[in-house]
Scaffold this motif. Structure first.
Motif, PDB file in Angstrom:
ATOM      1  N   VAL A 142      25.698  24.878  46.562  1.00 48.83           N
ATOM      2  CA  VAL A 142      27.056  24.400  46.451  1.00 48.83           C
ATOM      3  C   VAL A 142      27.931  25.594  47.279  1.00 48.83           C
ATOM      4  O   VAL A 142      27.896  26.596  46.850  1.00 48.83           O
ATOM      5  N   SER A 146      33.587  23.846  46.216  1.00 52.93           N
ATOM      6  CA  SER A 146      33.179  22.749  45.289  1.00 52.93           C
ATOM      7  C   SER A 146      33.214  23.336  43.943  1.00 52.93           C
ATOM      8  O   SER A 146      33.465  22.551  43.013  1.00 52.93           O
ATOM      9  N   ARG A 150      35.290  21.919  40.507  1.00 56.09           N
ATOM     10  CA  ARG A 150      34.715  21.760  39.335  1.00 56.09           C
ATOM     11  C   ARG A 150      35.367  22.421  38.103  1.00 56.09           C
ATOM     12  O   ARG A 150      35.625  21.890  36.841  1.00 56.09           O
TER      13      ARG A 150
END
Length: 423
Positions: A142, A146, A150
């Motif tokens: 990732v 990203s 999160r």
């Protein structure tokens, strides 16, 4: 005029807090933090107006009057209103989806390590979430962007947190990647082959194996100027085609029969000595190898009394049997490497143009591989056929007389045992 002075004062306060409570940040990160502080001030002012004006029509008008206001406004305001150290329900859910036992164990290791300095860029992120964030980057392919979404942290800080975590894990290398000595080494030994039949009145001095020696290559991003930035060929395929020596990290590994790493040497692609440093170390420190024991390695590594390699030429039935026996042991290392890559997907390709940082990430994965194996956590990976094909055609490495004599003696014993067991 009053609003601008208020914003400027708040910005200065944020900068003072950053310098006082955080590790030093880059100018770009400081600027980003200031922008974020300004946005939070404007959003807080907006929310205050919303609360003072209950009619829904005014709520919509206020949202529409802000050029950057949208779905993100309420999300950011909600995040800013929660206490920095309080774990939200969403973050706790992320902890539950990952193996919480692994996160806790690694957290405890870091807390008990000699260096108790706070990790750079951690700010008020709890240590357990620092571990979770870093494991996420290691285990999944990732992007920082990203992970930033999160964990609700800016991308620049994610970068600092991750590499600070890797530096701390690297400090555990001597504790977690250890060459066994004494009783521990004796208990780690396993037979080179199993005698089919004991000869009465004859001693079967079957050699014992301490570990399997080999290497893997991890593709890394070359620094700017070392590759063709205009190429449209995917990065990993282009690196394989161009075979630039420094587009790879070499990991020289020794693993035991459980797949744990006993030795790890990481070097640039242009600096690969194929076990010569380890050979010299074992010769200078014979106590590292229990009596009658050896390492086994594929062709290309030095043949010594401590390191046995397969025959390359003059293949007769005796040599073929010896090579076949070695090949069975090589599967131990192949499987350990497959498990390492399956657990830490980022090793498929390190998009890092800095050698020291790429090395730190690879070493972190190897250390955590051993840590998690000690916990009984095994991730079964699939051995890549492409690597096995690349090993074909390897030439024999340097060989000393003692190594040649010992290999011949062991192959004679193996062949004799095979013939007596088949009659």
């Amino acid at each position: 005029m009053e609003v601008s002075e208020y914003v400027l004062s708040a910005g200065r306060a944020v900068l003072d807090m950053v310098e006082r409570e955080w590790q030093p940040l880059s100018p770009g990160e400081l600027e980003q933090r200031l922008d974020q502080a300004v946005e939070e001030i404007l959003e807080a002012d907006l929310m205050a107006k919303l609360k003072s004006q209950p009619p829904p029509t005014l709520y919509v008008q206020l949202l529409q009057s802000q050029p950057n206001a949208g779905p993100q406004v309420l999300h950011t305001a909600a995040a800013a209103s929660s206490p920095p150290e309080e774990e939200t329900a969403e973050s706790q859910e992320r902890l539950d989806t990952v193996d919480s036992a692994a996160v806790k164990h690694i957290t405890d290791l870091l807390q008990s390590s000699k260096s108790r300095a706070r990790m750079a860029g951690r700010a008020r992120l709890s240590l357990s979430h620092t571990v979770l964030l870093s494991l996420t980057l290691l285990s999944e392919r990732v992007s920082y962007r990203s992970v930033s979404r999160r964990f609700r942290l800016e991308k620049g800080n994610i970068h600092r947190i991750f590499f600070s975590f890797c530096e701390r894990i690297n400090m555990l290398e001597e504790r977690q990647i250890r060459w066994p000595v004494g009783r521990e080494a004796v208990e780690a030994l396993f037979p080179f082959f199993c005698p089919e039949k004991e000869q009465e009145g004859e001693e079967q001095s079957v050699p014992q194996v301490l570990g399997v020696l080999g290497h893997i290559r991890i593709p890394v991003r070359l620094p700017i100027g070392k590759h063709d930035v205009e190429s449209t060929v995917p990065e990993v395929k282009r690196m394989k085609r161009e075979a630039h020596p420094d587009s790879w990290l070499n990991l020289e590994l020794v693993c035991n029969r459980r797949g744990q790493f006993l030795h790890c040497r990481i070097s640039k692609g242009s600096d690969m000595d194929r076990g010569s440093a380890l050979r010299d170390k074992l010769k200078q420190n014979p106590e590292l190898m229990p009596p009658g024991s050896c390492l086994i390695a594929r062709a290309g590594y030095p043949l010594t009394a401590q390191i046995l390699t397969p025959y390359i030429t003059n293949h007769g039935p005796r040599e073929e049997l010896f090579n076949k026996t070695l090949e069975e042991h090589f599967h131990i290392l192949d499987q350990a490497v497959a498990n390492l890559r399956a657990r830490f997907q980022r090793l498929r390709y390190l998009d890092i143009g800095n050698y020291d940082r790429a090395r730190a990430v690879a070493l972190t994965a190897c250390v955590l591989h051993n840590v998690l194996l000690d916990m009984g956590q095994v991730v079964q990976g699939e051995v890549e056929k492409e690597e096995a094909m690349n090993r074909e055609g390897e030439e024999e490495g340097e060989a000393d007389d003692e190594g040649v004599r010992r290999r011949n003696a062991i192959s004679d014993l193996l062949f004799k045992n095979f013939e007596s067991g088949s009659t």
